[in-house]
Each structure stands twice: as C-alpha cells, then as structure tokens.
Scaffold this motif. Structure first.
Motif, PDB file in Angstrom:
ATOM      1  N   CYS A   1     -84.701  39.669 -33.708  1.00  0.00           N
ATOM      2  CA  CYS A   1     -84.077  39.998 -32.418  1.00  0.00           C
ATOM      3  C   CYS A   1     -84.695  39.287 -31.222  1.00  0.00           C
ATOM      4  CB  CYS A   1     -84.072  41.506 -32.197  1.00  0.00           C
ATOM      5  SG  CYS A   1     -85.690  42.255 -31.917  1.00  0.00           S
ATOM      6  N   GLN A   2     -85.789  38.546 -31.408  1.00  0.00           N
ATOM      7  CA  GLN A   2     -86.354  37.850 -30.249  1.00  0.00           C
ATOM      8  C   GLN A   2     -85.350  36.828 -29.716  1.00  0.00           C
ATOM      9  OE1 GLN A   2     -89.934  35.316 -30.599  1.00  0.00           O
ATOM     10  NE2 GLN A   2     -90.689  36.367 -28.797  1.00  0.00           N
ATOM     11  N   GLY A   3     -85.124  36.871 -28.418  1.00  0.00           N
ATOM     12  CA  GLY A   3     -84.160  35.974 -27.796  1.00  0.00           C
ATOM     13  C   GLY A   3     -82.754  36.534 -27.769  1.00  0.00           C
ATOM     14  N   LEU A   4     -82.525  37.626 -28.516  1.00  0.00           N
ATOM     15  CA  LEU A   4     -81.213  38.258 -28.545  1.00  0.00           C
ATOM     16  C   LEU A   4     -81.312  39.638 -27.898  1.00  0.00           C
ATOM     17  CD1 LEU A   4     -80.359  37.094 -32.142  1.00  0.00           C
ATOM     18  CD2 LEU A   4     -79.041  36.480 -30.103  1.00  0.00           C
ATOM     19  N   GLU A   5     -80.221  40.378 -27.895  1.00  0.00           N
ATOM     20  CA  GLU A   5     -80.222  41.659 -27.207  1.00  0.00           C
ATOM     21  C   GLU A   5     -79.073  42.523 -27.697  1.00  0.00           C
ATOM     22  OE1 GLU A   5     -79.951  39.843 -23.465  1.00  0.00           O
ATOM     23  OE2 GLU A   5     -77.879  39.179 -23.776  1.00  0.00           O
ATOM     24  N   LEU A   6     -79.178  43.801 -27.415  1.00  0.00           N
ATOM     25  CA  LEU A   6     -78.101  44.747 -27.628  1.00  0.00           C
ATOM     26  C   LEU A   6     -77.959  45.556 -26.346  1.00  0.00           C
ATOM     27  CD1 LEU A   6     -80.033  44.817 -30.468  1.00  0.00           C
ATOM     28  CD2 LEU A   6     -77.928  45.858 -31.273  1.00  0.00           C
TER      29      LEU A   6
END
Length: 674
Positions: free
Chosen positions: A573-578
């Motif tokens: 999930c690093q660099g991504l998001e929810l």
C-alpha cells in the motif's frame, strides 16, 4: 458550464416549463451531448413538475423561501456526471437524485447521491460547513424511509422519498434549517463557487496518461499552494538546465500524503515541461504501486478503445516503468537515454550499494551480464541513475521524490544516499533540495554545496482532504508524544477511532464508507501473530494475491479490499491509498517505558530490535499504514490472549490506552472471540 440552470424558488416557479426545458436541452447540447433521448426529456419533465410544486408550497409556507436557490444539472468534476437538482436553504443544501418512473431507491442511486454529497462536503467551498442532505426521489414510490448515515461522515441521513412526498420533505428541511441573517445561499455564488477535489493516485494516473478528465486534475492540483509552487520551481529548473546545458539533481521532499506522486505525474505531463523539447520518464521502484496503476490504466484503455485485454496491458506497460528495469535496459549500451528528464517516485526507497551488488550477483547467476564497467554494479541506485543521465552532453534533470521517514526495508538508502552519490562522483551536477532533505540526509549544508529552497518541500498533507495536520498527528504518535498528538487530532475533519475487536472494525468501515468510496484492512508485514484472528501477512501468502484487484475490483468481488478478508501490508500500500482503512495493530510495535518499542518475531518469541536503523524501519512501516486513509480510519488493537505469551493482553491494553491518550476516540462493541 458548471450547471445547466439555476434560479431562486420564485423565479423557478414563475418560469414557464417549456422555457426551463428548452434551457436544459440547449445546455446539454453545449456540453457536447449530440443526441437527446426521449427518456431524458421525460425525466426532466417529471423533475420540473415536482420541483415547481415544492417551490409553490415553500413560498406559501413562508415568503422568505422565495429566495431559496434551485439548481439543475450541476456538474461534478472528475465524476463526469451531474447531480440532478439541489435546493439551497440558509445553512442546508438538499441534493436530489430523481428516478422517474421508479418505485424504489436502488443501491446504485443511493451510492450516486452519497458520492455527490460527500464531494460537495469535502471540496465545494460554498457547501463546506453546511448541512448536506442526500435525497433519492423515486417518483412512483408509495412511501418514504430514512437510511441513517454514520456520525463519522460529513453528510446527513439519506432520504428515500416518493414523488408525492418530496414537497413535504423539503418543507421539513426548510423548517429545521438554521436561519441566516443573509438569507438563503445565493444560487449564483453556489454555482460559481470554488470546487477543488483532491484526486486519488489511481484516478490521477488514469486521467493524466489517457488525457480524459485531465483538466479537472490540473485544476484540482493547481489550487494546492505548495504543489503549485513546487511545480513552477521545477519547471524553471528544467528550462535553466536545458538553456545552460546543465545537469541538475532535484530532491523534492514531503510529508506522507503531501502529493509527491501527484506532483511528479503533473510535471511529467505539464505543457510547460513538454515545451522544453526534452522527453521525460516517470520511474518507480515500488513494484506493487506500478502493478496497481498499470492494471487501472489497462482497464480504462480497454473500456475506452474496445480492444483486447492483452493490447490494453501492453499500452499500460509503455506508460509506467520500473526503475530497476529502466537501469537494466540502460546498461546494455553507453548511449544516452532518449529522455533528458527522470522523475523517480518513492526515491527514498532507492537501493544502497550493498543491495545493488546483491541484485547484480543474482542477475549474474541467471546469466545476465551488464555491459557497463564492473564497478557500476557496486554502486548505489542513485549513483547508477546519475551515471546513466550523465551521458547527456546537452544537460539532464533528475527529480527524486522523497518521502519523509518512509524507508521500510533493508537496503533502502534514503535521501542521504542521493546527496552522497552526487558529492562523491558527480560534483559537477547542480543540487537543489529542501532544507528538510539535508536534515534527512544528515548532511552539512556547507560541505554539500547545495541550493536549498522551501519550494522543494511539500509540508501539508492533501490526502486527507481537510485534515492538513493529520501527518503531524501520526508523527507525534510514533515519536511517543501523546500530548502533542492530541493537539493535532480533529475528529470532525478526519475521524480516527479505536476498537478492540476486528469485527467491530469491519462494521465501522461498512457503516461509515458511503457511495463508491473504497475501504480495506492494512497491517504491518511484521504482524505474524495476527494469524489467530485470520490476518495473514507472510510473504508467501501475499505472493499468491493479486493486489491490483485488491485496489481496483468493485464491491462484491472477493478479491477486492471491500471483502475485508485480506490485509495489504506496507509493501503493497505504500504510495497508494483508500478512502477509509482499518489499521490492524500487532505486537511488533508495543510500548516499553512509555516509548514505542519495535520488535521482530523469530521462532516462538518476540525479540527486541537493537539497531537504530532496523528500529526505524518498523516505525516507518506504521507511518505508512497510518497515512493511507483519505477520509477516516479505525485502529484495531487486539485484546490478546492470556494463555498465549506471544499475544500479551497487558501490552495491547497499554497500547490502546496510549492511543486514546493521543486523541483516538474509543468505540465500545460487543465482546467476541476477536
């Protein structure tokens, strides 16, 4: 065109229906819709009839309601959709989604109006701080009902009303509306209000690379002061480097969620950058991030072009590149690359010399031999990138996007390696960085010979919409500063709650995440003792999962994050998001003498981590996990098991109390086995 039409209630009531209808049809044509369907015309006719009746009853009840704003077909940027209608009272905005001919509110309609209302609450300046009321009006419904919205959201309960009940509902909202001395919200001001959505990384990538909706992305990011300032500074640097045949290394730093990746993508696609005549390439060493973004690009391209999945995947592969693959390709010759500009995302994770040597040895074992000088195999990744770009005679620019405190794995060199590589072997390169970069790299400003600029640092988190101090809250929590953390906690803008049962975390996510917003579980890769609760984080297990599907598949797909069956670790999930996450806290980071104590699990027991760098890696894992959410977060701290010494009850109780002391809001739920 922001809205097809807007009036006061009195103007709308007095306007002939055929003139309102004609205005909607003309606006539809101007907006680029060449075909007008009979169904659309009939739906507008039904909506106009019901809205006129509502305006008549509002004015009859209180003549002051003659100034209530009435808006039709307001465009929601980025969603490529328009809300059907809005009634603007003094401190209430009622958003209506009409379903002409329908006898019930579908889940799709409820999600649609929820999305519109959330977007207004977060992004629309004239609507912020107002009561936002979602309404689904199914014209043939015989009864109305209410769908409660969680207190952890910024919108009111969702009204599902029939056509015959709409006027009464609007009268009720008008009577409950806190009156303002200035009267109702001006429909002109509301329609022309600043609307600045913060796009997610997946959405931004698809829009910028495939160019549809790109103007909305540009407009959204342009209004973020620090981002805009940094982009302008870097564009000037690119022009100066080109005009002066100069080679320049830019270190752009930022707090988690500050928009480093968004900034890099926008630089790569900026018309100003393209006008320099230099080509650019966007690189990342973050494999999971690349897989997710490529999957989203491929799906979008396939839908738009109607091509095969294989062709869409090849298209996506050509747009985003792994830094490791890029270097491997560049090492096949001594020629300059076709790009003069490299934008390296997650640059703090670039490999050090030992890691590069290890990977080179692994490649040689598979018969892959570099044609470059042997000593380059022993250089760090920053040094190799500078070596490749140093081949350009006419100048080059390397833009390294570096997160603060986000190195999470052995071999990740951090900001300091970029400074060291430039100083040791490439002192002729101009170095421009933030003061923060020198601090992170523990570098002496005098010896480094760097040009420092505040424009090279993004210090405000934009991931979490209005909670700009959220990154500071996370930092204070991880530094063991509960009093300081509490000062930055803001539950109205960004709710953070604590539960002790995993099922309670799942319930919170499902209850508070509305519309098409995405939620999921995240956990540290060191949380091996969460296995008894059904959370598996072993590397072997994670390799079997497709995290591109986890981040992009819709509700109902068991592979998606919505299923709440599998957790993404810091690596995925690093660099991504929810939009909302549940952070599953494990025993790898507990409290010892009121300080956070990193640990690793070996064999059958937990072991303290002695090396400061390894301790920081574990703390940084939680920094990544705690900064993935855009709209809210629940932290699950397990109860533990008094019969299992690897799942200490006392340690988790102490940690839970610490988080509450830091400002996390505890939520009590029914006790269960989790």
């Amino acid at each position: 065109m922001v809205a097809y039409a807007s009036y006061t209630a009195e103007e709308f009531l007095n306007a002939p229906e055929d003139l309102i209808f004609a205005r909607l049809v003309r606006s539809d044509a101007v907006s680029g819709f060449s075909q007008f369907s009979h169904k659309q015309g009939w739906s507008w006719g039904e909506a106009i009839r019901l809205m006129k009746s509502a305006c008549e009853q509002l004015i009859a009840a209180d003549h002051r309601h003659s100034g209530v704003g009435v808006v039709l077909e307001y465009r929601i940027p980025r969603r490529e959709k328009r809300l059907d209608a809005a009634f603007l009272f003094c401190n209430t905005v009622a958003v209506i989604e009409f379903k002409a001919g329908s006898s019930s509110a579908t889940s799709e309609a409820i999600a649609q109006v929820s999305d519109y209302c959330l977007d207004l609450a977060y992004y629309h300046a004239q609507s912020q701080g107002k009561k936002i009321v979602p309404i689904v009006c199914s014209t043939e419904a015989l009864s109305s009902h209410l769908l409660p919205a969680s207190n952890e959201t910024l919108i009111s309960d969702i009204h599902c009303a029939g056509g015959s009940d709409l006027s009464a509902l609007l009268l009720q909202l008008a009577s409950e509306d806190p009156k303002s001395p200035d009267g109702s919200i001006s429909h002109e001001h509301w329609c022309s209000s600043s609307y600045r959505p913060i796009p997610g990384i997946i959405e931004t990538t698809v829009s910028l690379f495939n160019k549809h909706g790109a103007e909305d992305i540009e407009a959204a990011l342009a209004d973020r002061g620090t981002i805009d300032r940094s982009i302008e500074a870097i564009q000037r640097i690119i022009e100066e480097s080109r005009d002066g045949n100069q080679k320049t290394l830019c270190l752009l730093t930022g707090v988690p969620g500050a928009g480093k990746t968004l900034t890099g993508l926008r630089i790569a696609h900026s018309p100003d950058s393209l006008r320099t005549g230099w080509r650019s390439v966007f690189l990342s060493g973050n494999g999971p991030l690349l897989r997710v973004l490529k999957a989203a690009l491929a799906a979008d391209y396939k839908d738009r072009q109607g091509c095969t999945k294989a062709l869409a995947q090849r298209h996506a592969e050509s747009l985003l590149h792994s830094v490791h693959a890029y270097l491997a390709e560049a090492q096949k010759s001594q020629s300059p690359t076709s790009e003069n500009i490299i934008i390296f995302d997650e640059a703090q994770r670039a490999w050090d010399a030992a890691k590069m040597q290890k990977m080179a040895g692994r490649q040689r074992s598979f018969g892959v031999v570099s044609e470059l000088a042997p000593q380059l195999d022993q250089a760090s990744e920053p040094s190799q990138i500078l070596a490749v770009m140093d081949r350009h005679v006419e100048g080059a620019v390397v833009i390294a996007l570096c997160g603060s405190g986000q190195e999470i794995h052995d071999g990740e060199a951090g900001v300091g390696e970029w400074i060291a590589a430039r100083n040791k072997d490439y002192p002729h390169w101009r170095l421009i960085c933030s003061p923060s970069a020198l601090e992170l790299g523990r570098a002496d400003p005098v010896k480094v010979d760097a040009e420092t600029s505040s424009s090279m640092h993004l210090n405000i988190s934009v991931r979490s919409h209005r909670a700009s101090a959220y990154a500071a809250w996370v930092d204070a929590v991880l530094r063991g500063k509960p009093v300081e953390a509490r000062l930055h906690a803001d539950h109205e803008e960004f709710p953070v709650v604590l539960v002790r049962q995993l099922d309670e975390a799942r319930r919170w996510l499902r209850a508070t995440t509305l519309g098409s917003r995405r939620f999921g579980l995240v956990a540290s890769s060191g949380c091996s003792r969460l296995r008894p609760y059904g959370i598996e984080v072993s590397a072997g297990f994670r390799k079997e999962l497709d995290y591109a599907e986890w981040f992009t598949a819709p509700k109902g797909d068991l592979r998606s994050s919505f299923a709440l069956e599998t957790a993404a670790t810091e690596f995925e999930c690093q660099g991504l998001e929810l939009d909302r996450v549940a952070v599953c806290w494990g025993w790898d980071l507990t409290l010892a003498e009121k300080e956070l104590s990193p640990r690793t699990f070996r064999g059958t027991s937990w072991n303290a981590v002695r090396k400061s760098r390894d301790r920081q890696y574990i703390i940084n894992k939680y920094r990544v996990l705690l900064t993935r959410a855009r709209e809210g977060m629940v932290i699950w701290v397990p109860l533990g098991d008094e019969h299992d010494r690897t799942r200490s009850v006392a340690e988790m109780d102490e940690l839970a109390n610490y988080l509450v002391e830091c400002g996390v809001k505890p939520i009590s739920g029914a006790d269960d086995s989790n």
